[in-house]
Design a protein around this motif. Structure first.
Motif, PDB file in Angstrom:
ATOM      1  N   LEU A   9      -4.755  -1.051  10.490  1.00 53.87           N
ATOM      2  CA  LEU A   9      -4.327  -1.051   9.090  1.00 53.87           C
ATOM      3  C   LEU A   9      -3.670   0.279   8.725  1.00 53.87           C
ATOM      4  O   LEU A   9      -2.609   0.306   8.092  1.00 53.87           O
ATOM      5  CB  LEU A   9      -5.512  -1.326   8.160  1.00 53.87           C
ATOM      6  CG  LEU A   9      -5.879  -2.790   7.971  1.00 53.87           C
ATOM      7  CD1 LEU A   9      -7.219  -2.913   7.243  1.00 53.87           C
ATOM      8  CD2 LEU A   9      -4.806  -3.536   7.210  1.00 53.87           C
ATOM      9  N   TYR A  10      -4.283   1.391   9.120  1.00 49.00           N
ATOM     10  CA  TYR A  10      -3.708   2.702   8.817  1.00 49.00           C
ATOM     11  C   TYR A  10      -2.366   2.898   9.523  1.00 49.00           C
ATOM     12  O   TYR A  10      -1.428   3.430   8.933  1.00 49.00           O
ATOM     13  CB  TYR A  10      -4.675   3.832   9.193  1.00 49.00           C
ATOM     14  CG  TYR A  10      -5.749   4.051   8.168  1.00 49.00           C
ATOM     15  CD1 TYR A  10      -5.443   4.499   6.889  1.00 49.00           C
ATOM     16  CD2 TYR A  10      -7.086   3.819   8.471  1.00 49.00           C
ATOM     17  CE1 TYR A  10      -6.432   4.700   5.937  1.00 49.00           C
ATOM     18  CE2 TYR A  10      -8.080   4.018   7.526  1.00 49.00           C
ATOM     19  CZ  TYR A  10      -7.742   4.459   6.263  1.00 49.00           C
ATOM     20  OH  TYR A  10      -8.719   4.655   5.315  1.00 49.00           O
ATOM     21  N   VAL A  11      -2.255   2.455  10.762  1.00 43.50           N
ATOM     22  CA  VAL A  11      -0.977   2.561  11.485  1.00 43.50           C
ATOM     23  C   VAL A  11       0.102   1.789  10.729  1.00 43.50           C
ATOM     24  O   VAL A  11       1.223   2.281  10.539  1.00 43.50           O
ATOM     25  CB  VAL A  11      -1.120   2.063  12.940  1.00 43.50           C
ATOM     26  CG1 VAL A  11       0.234   1.825  13.592  1.00 43.50           C
ATOM     27  CG2 VAL A  11      -1.933   3.063  13.759  1.00 43.50           C
TER      28      VAL A  11
ATOM     29  N   ALA B 223       5.926  -6.863  10.783  1.00 40.81           N
ATOM     30  CA  ALA B 223       4.726  -6.080  10.468  1.00 40.81           C
ATOM     31  C   ALA B 223       4.327  -6.242   9.004  1.00 40.81           C
ATOM     32  O   ALA B 223       3.143  -6.157   8.669  1.00 40.81           O
ATOM     33  CB  ALA B 223       4.958  -4.614  10.810  1.00 40.81           C
ATOM     34  N   GLY B 224       5.306  -6.489   8.127  1.00 44.04           N
ATOM     35  CA  GLY B 224       4.994  -6.727   6.724  1.00 44.04           C
ATOM     36  C   GLY B 224       4.124  -7.950   6.533  1.00 44.04           C
ATOM     37  O   GLY B 224       3.205  -7.964   5.712  1.00 44.04           O
ATOM     38  N   THR B 225       4.399  -8.983   7.289  1.00 45.66           N
ATOM     39  CA  THR B 225       3.559 -10.181   7.235  1.00 45.66           C
ATOM     40  C   THR B 225       2.235  -9.938   7.959  1.00 45.66           C
ATOM     41  O   THR B 225       1.173 -10.358   7.492  1.00 45.66           O
ATOM     42  CB  THR B 225       4.304 -11.381   7.842  1.00 45.66           C
ATOM     43  OG1 THR B 225       5.505 -11.592   7.086  1.00 45.66           O
ATOM     44  CG2 THR B 225       3.456 -12.640   7.821  1.00 45.66           C
ATOM     45  N   LEU B 226       2.288  -9.219   9.070  1.00 47.02           N
ATOM     46  CA  LEU B 226       1.071  -8.915   9.829  1.00 47.02           C
ATOM     47  C   LEU B 226       0.056  -8.148   8.986  1.00 47.02           C
ATOM     48  O   LEU B 226      -1.134  -8.441   9.032  1.00 47.02           O
ATOM     49  CB  LEU B 226       1.419  -8.124  11.095  1.00 47.02           C
ATOM     50  CG  LEU B 226       0.241  -7.650  11.940  1.00 47.02           C
ATOM     51  CD1 LEU B 226      -0.560  -8.832  12.474  1.00 47.02           C
ATOM     52  CD2 LEU B 226       0.720  -6.769  13.078  1.00 47.02           C
ATOM     53  N   ILE B 227       0.518  -7.189   8.187  1.00 48.46           N
ATOM     54  CA  ILE B 227      -0.440  -6.403   7.395  1.00 48.46           C
ATOM     55  C   ILE B 227      -1.138  -7.284   6.363  1.00 48.46           C
ATOM     56  O   ILE B 227      -2.314  -7.083   6.066  1.00 48.46           O
ATOM     57  CB  ILE B 227       0.202  -5.159   6.738  1.00 48.46           C
ATOM     58  CG1 ILE B 227      -0.899  -4.183   6.307  1.00 48.46           C
ATOM     59  CG2 ILE B 227       1.109  -5.526   5.587  1.00 48.46           C
ATOM     60  CD1 ILE B 227      -0.419  -2.829   5.875  1.00 48.46           C
ATOM     61  N   LEU B 228      -0.435  -8.295   5.839  1.00 45.39           N
ATOM     62  CA  LEU B 228      -1.095  -9.211   4.901  1.00 45.39           C
ATOM     63  C   LEU B 228      -2.175 -10.034   5.594  1.00 45.39           C
ATOM     64  O   LEU B 228      -3.268 -10.228   5.050  1.00 45.39           O
ATOM     65  CB  LEU B 228      -0.079 -10.130   4.236  1.00 45.39           C
ATOM     66  CG  LEU B 228       0.817  -9.489   3.180  1.00 45.39           C
ATOM     67  CD1 LEU B 228       1.727 -10.535   2.560  1.00 45.39           C
ATOM     68  CD2 LEU B 228       0.006  -8.807   2.098  1.00 45.39           C
ATOM     69  N   TRP B 229      -1.874 -10.528   6.786  1.00 46.88           N
ATOM     70  CA  TRP B 229      -2.874 -11.282   7.555  1.00 46.88           C
ATOM     71  C   TRP B 229      -4.064 -10.398   7.908  1.00 46.88           C
ATOM     72  O   TRP B 229      -5.221 -10.815   7.774  1.00 46.88           O
ATOM     73  CB  TRP B 229      -2.255 -11.864   8.829  1.00 46.88           C
ATOM     74  CG  TRP B 229      -1.448 -13.086   8.569  1.00 46.88           C
ATOM     75  CD1 TRP B 229      -0.091 -13.173   8.455  1.00 46.88           C
ATOM     76  CD2 TRP B 229      -1.950 -14.411   8.379  1.00 46.88           C
ATOM     77  NE1 TRP B 229       0.282 -14.468   8.196  1.00 46.88           N
ATOM     78  CE2 TRP B 229      -0.835 -15.253   8.147  1.00 46.88           C
ATOM     79  CE3 TRP B 229      -3.217 -14.972   8.376  1.00 46.88           C
ATOM     80  CZ2 TRP B 229      -0.967 -16.611   7.921  1.00 46.88           C
ATOM     81  CZ3 TRP B 229      -3.351 -16.331   8.155  1.00 46.88           C
ATOM     82  CH2 TRP B 229      -2.228 -17.129   7.928  1.00 46.88           C
ATOM     83  N   LEU B 230      -3.782  -9.191   8.347  1.00 45.94           N
ATOM     84  CA  LEU B 230      -4.854  -8.268   8.727  1.00 45.94           C
ATOM     85  C   LEU B 230      -5.701  -7.876   7.512  1.00 45.94           C
ATOM     86  O   LEU B 230      -6.929  -7.832   7.597  1.00 45.94           O
ATOM     87  CB  LEU B 230      -4.258  -7.032   9.402  1.00 45.94           C
ATOM     88  CG  LEU B 230      -5.234  -6.072  10.045  1.00 45.94           C
ATOM     89  CD1 LEU B 230      -6.065  -6.763  11.125  1.00 45.94           C
ATOM     90  CD2 LEU B 230      -4.477  -4.895  10.659  1.00 45.94           C
ATOM     91  N   ALA B 231      -5.055  -7.637   6.378  1.00 45.22           N
ATOM     92  CA  ALA B 231      -5.798  -7.310   5.162  1.00 45.22           C
ATOM     93  C   ALA B 231      -6.641  -8.499   4.709  1.00 45.22           C
ATOM     94  O   ALA B 231      -7.777  -8.322   4.247  1.00 45.22           O
ATOM     95  CB  ALA B 231      -4.838  -6.877   4.059  1.00 45.22           C
ATOM     96  N   GLY B 232      -6.104  -9.710   4.850  1.00 43.91           N
ATOM     97  CA  GLY B 232      -6.876 -10.907   4.519  1.00 43.91           C
ATOM     98  C   GLY B 232      -8.096 -11.054   5.412  1.00 43.91           C
ATOM     99  O   GLY B 232      -9.196 -11.370   4.939  1.00 43.91           O
ATOM    100  N   LEU B 233      -7.915 -10.803   6.698  1.00 47.87           N
ATOM    101  CA  LEU B 233      -9.043 -10.840   7.634  1.00 47.87           C
ATOM    102  C   LEU B 233     -10.068  -9.767   7.275  1.00 47.87           C
ATOM    103  O   LEU B 233     -11.278 -10.017   7.298  1.00 47.87           O
ATOM    104  CB  LEU B 233      -8.534 -10.659   9.070  1.00 47.87           C
ATOM    105  CG  LEU B 233      -9.580 -10.674  10.173  1.00 47.87           C
ATOM    106  CD1 LEU B 233     -10.327 -12.001  10.202  1.00 47.87           C
ATOM    107  CD2 LEU B 233      -8.929 -10.387  11.522  1.00 47.87           C
ATOM    108  N   HIS B 234      -9.579  -8.588   6.929  1.00 45.54           N
ATOM    109  CA  HIS B 234     -10.435  -7.484   6.498  1.00 45.54           C
ATOM    110  C   HIS B 234     -11.288  -7.915   5.295  1.00 45.54           C
ATOM    111  O   HIS B 234     -12.497  -7.679   5.260  1.00 45.54           O
ATOM    112  CB  HIS B 234      -9.517  -6.297   6.153  1.00 45.54           C
ATOM    113  CG  HIS B 234     -10.180  -5.110   5.565  1.00 45.54           C
ATOM    114  ND1 HIS B 234     -10.952  -4.241   6.293  1.00 45.54           N
ATOM    115  CD2 HIS B 234     -10.144  -4.613   4.306  1.00 45.54           C
ATOM    116  CE1 HIS B 234     -11.372  -3.269   5.515  1.00 45.54           C
ATOM    117  NE2 HIS B 234     -10.901  -3.466   4.301  1.00 45.54           N
TER     118      HIS B 234
END
Length: 178
Positions: free
Chosen positions: A85-87, A135-146
Motif C-alpha cells: 500500500l505504501y509503495v 496500479a490505480g485499480t490495484l490500490i482500490l482492490w488492495l485497500a478493499g482487502l485491507h
C-alpha cells in the motif's frame, strides 16, 4: 498505546478519500492529453504529500502495538500488504506526474507549477502510464482487502483492531480493555 494518534488517524482517512477521488477523476487514453483532470493531479500529489508524515510517524514508532499478536505468517502478510500500500501511495502519484510530463500536460499543485519529469512525446506516453492506470485499480482492490481484513479482525477475532484507526472511538491511551 492502543490507538494511533488523532493526526495519524486523520491522515489515514483523508488519504482514503483522496485515493477514491483520484480514481473517480482519472481520465485515460487520448482524453488525458486533450482534457486533463487537474483535480486528479492535485489529489494525487496530495496523497504523495500525506504519505510522508505517515511514513515518518511509522518509522519513529508511532504505531500502536498489537494487543494479541496472531500467527507469524499473518503478521508477515500484514506487513507485506501495508508495504505494498505504501509503495503504491508513492509510486502512483510519481508515475502519474511522469505520465503527464510525457503527454506534455503541465502539472501544478494548488496553483504552483511543477517541473516536468521528462520530455513530452507525440505518441503514447509509454509503459509507465499503462502501469499507472493498472496500479490505480490495484490500490482500490488492495485497500478493499485491507478493509475486509480489518472487519474480520474486529468482528470475527474480536481483537478491537478497528479501534486503532477509528476517529470516533473513545481515547484509551492506557491500552486497558473495556
Amino acid at each position: 498505546m492502543h490507538r494511533y494518534s488523532q493526526i495519524t488517524i486523520a491522515i489515514h482517512w483523508l488519504t482514503v478519500v483522496l485515493v477514491v477521488v483520484a480514481w473517480f477523476t482519472a481520465v485515460g487514453g487520448r482524453h488525458a492529453r486533450t482534457d486533463p483532470s487537474y483535480v486528479h493531479f492535485t489529489v494525487g500529489l496530495a496523497v504523495l504529500l500525506l504519505v510522508i508524515p505517515r511514513l515518518l510517524a511509522r518509522r519513529l514508532g508511532a504505531a500502536p502495538r498489537i494487543e494479541d499478536p496472531q500467527n507469524p505468517w499473518l503478521d508477515l502478510a500484514a506487513r507485506a500488504g501495508h508495504t505494498l500500500l505504501y509503495v503504491l501511495l508513492i509510486a502512483l502519484p510519481l508515475s502519474g506526474w511522469y505520465a503527464a510530463s510525457r503527454l506534455g500536460v503541465p502539472v501544478s499543485f494548488l496553483g504552483v507549477g511543477l517541473p516536468s519529469l521528462t520530455a513530452a512525446v507525440q505518441g503514447a506516453p509509454g509503459e509507465i502510464a499503462d502501469l499507472h492506470e493498472t496500479a490505480g485499480t490495484l490500490i482500490l482492490w488492495l485497500a478493499g482487502l485491507h478493509a475486509l481484513i480489518a472487519l474480520w479482525h474486529q468482528f470475527v477475532l474480536k481483537d478491537r483492531t478497528l479501534e486503532r484507526m477509528n476517529p470516533m472511538a473513545p481515547s484509551d491511551l492506557s491500552g486497558n480493555h473495556r
